[in-house]
Write an enzyme that holds these catalytic residues in place. Structure first.
Site, PDB file in Angstrom:
ATOM      1  N   GLU A  40      29.581  79.281  34.453  1.00  0.00           N
ATOM      2  CA  GLU A  40      28.957  79.944  35.595  1.00  0.00           C
ATOM      3  C   GLU A  40      29.321  81.422  35.534  1.00  0.00           C
ATOM      4  OE1 GLU A  40      30.684  77.402  38.762  1.00  0.00           O
ATOM      5  OE2 GLU A  40      28.675  76.552  38.961  1.00  0.00           O
ATOM      6  N   CYS A  72      41.068  74.229  41.485  1.00  0.00           N
ATOM      7  CA  CYS A  72      40.967  73.733  40.109  1.00  0.00           C
ATOM      8  C   CYS A  72      41.717  74.637  39.138  1.00  0.00           C
ATOM      9  CB  CYS A  72      39.505  73.608  39.712  1.00  0.00           C
ATOM     10  SG  CYS A  72      38.603  75.143  39.953  1.00  0.00           S
ATOM     11  N   GLU A  93      31.258  71.769  36.303  1.00  0.00           N
ATOM     12  CA  GLU A  93      32.568  72.429  36.441  1.00  0.00           C
ATOM     13  C   GLU A  93      33.531  71.379  36.955  1.00  0.00           C
ATOM     14  OE1 GLU A  93      33.268  75.355  35.431  1.00  0.00           O
ATOM     15  OE2 GLU A  93      31.210  75.987  35.038  1.00  0.00           O
ATOM     16  N   ASN A  96      37.359  71.528  48.166  1.00  0.00           N
ATOM     17  CA  ASN A  96      38.583  72.356  48.155  1.00  0.00           C
ATOM     18  C   ASN A  96      38.348  73.799  48.590  1.00  0.00           C
ATOM     19  OD1 ASN A  96      37.177  72.695  45.703  1.00  0.00           O
ATOM     20  ND2 ASN A  96      39.007  73.472  44.714  1.00  0.00           N
TER      21      ASN A  96
HETATM   22  P1  NDP Z   1      34.356  64.771  43.639  1.00  0.00           P
HETATM   23  O1  NDP Z   1      33.943  64.679  42.238  1.00  0.00           O
HETATM   24  O2  NDP Z   1      34.849  63.558  44.320  1.00  0.00           O
HETATM   25  O3  NDP Z   1      33.177  65.322  44.553  1.00  0.00           O
HETATM   26  C1  NDP Z   1      32.492  66.531  44.306  1.00  0.00           C
HETATM   27  C2  NDP Z   1      31.140  66.461  44.975  1.00  0.00           C
HETATM   28  O4  NDP Z   1      30.373  65.442  44.353  1.00  0.00           O
HETATM   29  C3  NDP Z   1      31.206  66.106  46.457  1.00  0.00           C
HETATM   30  O5  NDP Z   1      30.160  66.748  47.136  1.00  0.00           O
HETATM   31  C4  NDP Z   1      30.986  64.607  46.423  1.00  0.00           C
HETATM   32  O6  NDP Z   1      30.495  64.097  47.632  1.00  0.00           O
HETATM   33  C5  NDP Z   1      29.951  64.501  45.324  1.00  0.00           C
HETATM   34  N1  NDP Z   1      29.864  63.194  44.677  1.00  0.00           N
HETATM   35  C6  NDP Z   1      30.777  62.198  44.637  1.00  0.00           C
HETATM   36  N2  NDP Z   1      30.303  61.148  43.932  1.00  0.00           N
HETATM   37  C7  NDP Z   1      29.060  61.485  43.521  1.00  0.00           C
HETATM   38  C8  NDP Z   1      28.060  60.842  42.740  1.00  0.00           C
HETATM   39  N3  NDP Z   1      28.243  59.610  42.242  1.00  0.00           N
HETATM   40  N4  NDP Z   1      26.911  61.495  42.497  1.00  0.00           N
HETATM   41  C9  NDP Z   1      26.718  62.736  42.971  1.00  0.00           C
HETATM   42  N5  NDP Z   1      27.616  63.398  43.727  1.00  0.00           N
HETATM   43  C10 NDP Z   1      28.783  62.793  43.987  1.00  0.00           C
HETATM   44  O7  NDP Z   1      35.395  65.939  43.650  1.00  0.00           O
HETATM   45  P2  NDP Z   1      36.225  66.429  44.870  1.00  0.00           P
HETATM   46  O8  NDP Z   1      35.319  66.775  46.007  1.00  0.00           O
HETATM   47  O9  NDP Z   1      37.304  65.424  45.071  1.00  0.00           O
HETATM   48  O10 NDP Z   1      36.807  67.809  44.331  1.00  0.00           O
HETATM   49  C11 NDP Z   1      37.970  67.903  43.616  1.00  0.00           C
HETATM   50  C12 NDP Z   1      37.677  68.009  42.142  1.00  0.00           C
HETATM   51  O11 NDP Z   1      36.847  69.137  41.888  1.00  0.00           O
HETATM   52  C13 NDP Z   1      38.916  68.230  41.352  1.00  0.00           C
HETATM   53  O12 NDP Z   1      38.891  67.419  40.215  1.00  0.00           O
HETATM   54  C14 NDP Z   1      38.828  69.689  40.939  1.00  0.00           C
HETATM   55  O13 NDP Z   1      39.503  70.011  39.771  1.00  0.00           O
HETATM   56  C15 NDP Z   1      37.361  69.869  40.794  1.00  0.00           C
HETATM   57  N6  NDP Z   1      37.005  71.271  40.904  1.00  0.00           N
HETATM   58  C16 NDP Z   1      36.586  71.934  39.779  1.00  0.00           C
HETATM   59  C17 NDP Z   1      36.302  73.285  39.839  1.00  0.00           C
HETATM   60  C18 NDP Z   1      35.823  74.032  38.630  1.00  0.00           C
HETATM   61  O14 NDP Z   1      35.307  75.122  38.800  1.00  0.00           O
HETATM   62  N7  NDP Z   1      35.967  73.501  37.439  1.00  0.00           N
HETATM   63  C19 NDP Z   1      36.461  74.042  41.092  1.00  0.00           C
HETATM   64  C20 NDP Z   1      36.899  73.230  42.194  1.00  0.00           C
HETATM   65  C21 NDP Z   1      37.151  71.888  42.096  1.00  0.00           C
HETATM   66  P3  NDP Z   1      31.464  63.601  48.822  1.00  0.00           P
HETATM   67  O15 NDP Z   1      32.748  64.330  48.756  1.00  0.00           O
HETATM   68  O16 NDP Z   1      30.661  63.977  50.010  1.00  0.00           O
HETATM   69  O17 NDP Z   1      31.606  62.133  48.655  1.00  0.00           O
END
Ligand code: NDP
Length: 480
Positions: A461, A282, A248, A150
């Site tokens: 963080e 988020c 996070e 995002n």
């Molecule tokens: P995901 O959880 O799908 O992915 C996050 C990262 O983890 C990506 O790089 C993804 O790879 C990777 N990933 C996916 N599956 C695995 C696994 N089994 N093991 C290790 N890594 C993995 O989240 P999104 O990318 O869809 O992001 C959106 C989410 O992030 C929302 O829920 C949002 O709320 C949260 N978010 C939280 C924030 C916070 O500070 N609390 C800030 C921003 C977002 P790939 O995409 O390459 O498959």
């Protein structure tokens, strides 16, 4: 077509598999580059490089590390136009937003931790004439950082900057959906003279390369930002290995509007809090809780402003809402709009996909959507949608507002609008979220703790919290 390569041991390298994943411009729906489809073999190479670099980097004096990081920060600034354009094309966000918000923040992340480390100190505990304790804080070693799609470069740098400043070497995995700016960042690291192996960026699919990173037995700390389900999966693998974990995760943030608010400001900022970055932050307020006495007035003013938001080509200055980052996410967001209808919600504006004329006709656009008439505990109001969709709900008093605000499994951020100082303090103290904004939204000071309660995460963080996470503390007790 441009190839997004891994950055391992100071060089741009092909994945061992020689396989690539299509990288799509979400504003057109077309493939515009290809991204390394890495696996555990690339993680192992990255780990080996990081391990070899660790002694030199961790023993370099702090000023030396800081200087290299400041060079990287300066290069981000110098390349702001290129990085902003790349982020907008890769993610779908409006170009002006990338240029005014995200890329400057990526620069600030690096700059902040490059200078913070020069002021980071540890404690001493005197036992009078008996003994003296002091705390040593040492880098952990090779750490893993995983970031989402995002706010790609913003969240990527938010993790790697404290990790590197504290003297660790890093294996990082950006989201495969938005890998471009992390790739451009690796070129900037080379230009800045970051020693080889200190930072390694491995691209590819989460369940494949991300999980290999988490499962690597020598990588003993993982900092992750992403969805709650993925966080749980990471914890399942990492916890029995006793890794240090910073998670996070998702949010379902309440935006509470009391009748005694500054009305105009509350309306304008609530529109921003709901739809900035297509609602894919988020911290966006996705549940607007409004005191019943001003509910109708607020609703009318809010919907009127939302209708003015221009959806479409992210490269145009007038665009306020760009494309949804991927087709999969686009489908997910629209499925929640359908769910909201099934649950009895009324769509006040939006509620459907949008196809602009011209070059973006095949892109993934959704009209900013406002829904009312749902109960606080229905799925639409409990589950994270993470798109341009907000719900409006009336409340009768402070207790009810708090009950609704605290009713989800999440606890990331709360925004509240009131001119009553005592009420602001009271609600801020009782709301169960890691961040509270009073009469503002997304006003950030990088020194403050950042993170969520409940299923929004584990750990914090920002500032010293991040530097503490990326160091091991050791107490040394000397008998005098
Ligand atoms: P995901 O959880 O799908 O992915 C996050 C990262 O983890 C990506 O790089 C993804 O790879 C990777 N990933 C996916 N599956 C695995 C696994 N089994 N093991 C290790 N890594 C993995 O989240 P999104 O990318 O869809 O992001 C959106 C989410 O992030 C929302 O829920 C949002 O709320 C949260 N978010 C939280 C924030 C916070 O500070 N609390 C800030 C921003 C977002 P790939 O995409 O390459 O498959």
């Amino acid at each position: 077509m441009q190839k997004i390569l891994n950055y391992i041991n100071g060089a741009l390298t092909e994945p061992v598999s020689k396989q690539y994943i299509d990288n799509i411009d979400p504003s057109t729906g077309e493939v515009y580059s290809i991204c390394a489809d890495s696996d555990e073999r690339d993680i192992e190479l990255a780990y080996q490089a990081a391990e070899a670099a660790f002694e030199g980097w961790s023993n370099m004096n702090i000023n030396g590390r800081s200087k290299i990081m400041l060079k990287i920060a300066n290069l981000i600034e110098k390349n702001i136009d290129k990085l902003s354009l790349a982020e907008s094309i890769d993610q779908g966000k409006p170009l002006w937003l990338a240029k005014n918000g995200e890329i400057p923040r990526a620069q600030a992340n690096i700059h902040f931790f490059a200078t913070a480390i020069e002021h980071f100190a540890s404690e001493a505990h005197s036992m009078g004439t008996h003994a003296l304790n002091y705390t040593l804080r040492t880098p952990i070693g090779v750490v893993g950082c995983i970031s989402p799609w995002n706010l790609p470069l913003y969240l990527f740098t938010w993790k790697i900057a404290p990790a590197l400043a504290a003297g660790n070497c890093v294996v990082a995995k950006p989201s495969e959906i938005t890998p471009m700016t992390a790739f451009l960042f690796s070129e900037l690291c080379m230009e800045a003279g970051l020693p080889k192996g200190v930072l390694n960026i491995v691209h590819g699919l989460g369940p494949k390369v991300g999980s290999a990173l988490v499962a690597h037995e020598k990588i003993t700390a993982i900092s992750f930002t992403g969805g709650t389900k993925t966080g749980a999966e990471i914890a399942r693998i990492a916890a029995p290995m006793f890794k240090k974990l910073s998670l996070e995760l998702g949010g379902k943030n309440p935006n509470i509007v009391f009748a005694d608010c500054d009305f105009e400001k509350a309306v304008t900022e609530s529109v921003r809090a709901s739809f900035t970055n297509q609602g894919e932050i988020c911290l966006c307020g996705s549940r607007l809780l409004i005191e019943r006495s001003i509910y109708d007035k607020f609703k009318d003013a809010f919907v009127k402003e939302v209708k003015k938001l221009k959806v479409g080509d992210p490269l145009l200055n007038e665009t306020k809402v760009g494309a949804i980052a991927s087709k999969m996410h686009f489908d997910k967001v629209l499925s929640y709009v359908e769910l909201a209808k099934q649950e009895g919600g009324t769509i006040l504006t939006g509620g459907k996909a949008f196809s602009p004329e011209g070059r973006c006709a095949g892109g993934y656009f959704i009209e900013p959507t406002v829904i009312e008439g749902l109960s606080y505990n229905c799925r639409t109001n409990q589950e994270e949608i993470f798109g341009p969709v907000v719900t409006l709900q009336p409340f009768d008093n402070e207790e009810e507002a708090l009950m609704m605000a605290n009713s989800t499994t999440y606890g990331l951020a709360t925004t509240l609008w009131t001119e009553n100082l005592s009420k602001a303090h009271r609600v801020a103290a009782n709301v169960k979220s890691g961040l509270v904004w009073v009469n503002c939204w997304l006003l950030r000071d990088l020194r403050t703790p950042f993170g969520g309660m409940k299923q929004s995460g584990v750990g914090r963080e920002g500032g010293w919290e991040a530097l503490r996470f990326f160091t091991e503390s050791k107490n040394v007790c000397i008998k005098l």
